[in-house]
Motif scaffolding. Structure first.
Motif: not given
Length: 164
Positions: A101-106, A110-117, A132-136
């Motif tokens: 939930r926390a990473f989904e919110r981040m 950040a408008a990043m894809p939800a299916d990143a690893a 989180d490989t999408a947001t760093g």
């Protein structure tokens, strides 16, 4: 008509001076600021008094995809092989579910894809982190307790984890 200053209640204030900061207090604040800046510069230059905490080297790394399935089931799959690692029903996997939930919110902010690893890393110091490989973003899981860190350590078994 008389002015407001001559009505009586403001007459007494005219003769008083302004409130000023006492000189000793001002000097004390300046001395404290100079001492603090000097201590920081001394510590940076010499390394004395500094506490450094290094993450170490990664021992095992695993990229996983954590997603929500039907019926609010949280499914963890290996990002490389696509193999399902774990499945948490609605009443189980509280910390994994909360982290998701926390990473989904981040990711949403950040408008990043939800299916990143996500990347689970075990460090040579024994710490475990979730990145989180999408947001760093990276969190060290020991901050949430050993049991919660163990929930992600279980996902990093020797079959899917790689050794850098």
């Amino acid at each position: 008509m008389r002015s407001a200053l001559s009505l009586g209640y403001l007459d007494g204030r005219r003769a008083k001076g302004t409130n000023s900061l006492p000189t000793w207090l001002f000097i004390s604040v300046v001395v404290l600021l100079v001492f603090s800046a000097g201590a920081v510069l001394f510590g940076q230059a010499t390394g004395l008094g500094l506490v450094k905490q290094e993450a170490g080297r990664p021992v095992a790394v695993r990229d996983v995809i954590i997603s929500r399935g039907s019926g609010d089931i949280v499914v963890v799959t290996d990002a490389v092989s696509g193999e399902m690692i774990a499945s948490y029903p609605q009443d189980a996997g509280g910390f994994v579910r909360g982290s998701l939930r926390a990473f989904e919110r981040m990711r949403q902010v950040a408008a990043m894809p939800a299916d990143a690893a996500y990347r689970i890393i075990k460090w040579d110091t024994g710490r475990i982190s979730l990145s989180d490989t999408a947001t760093g973003e990276r969190i060290y899981l020991e901050a949430f307790g050993r049991d919660n860190a163990a929930a992600f350590a279980a996902l990093l078994d020797t079959q899917g984890g790689t050794r850098p």
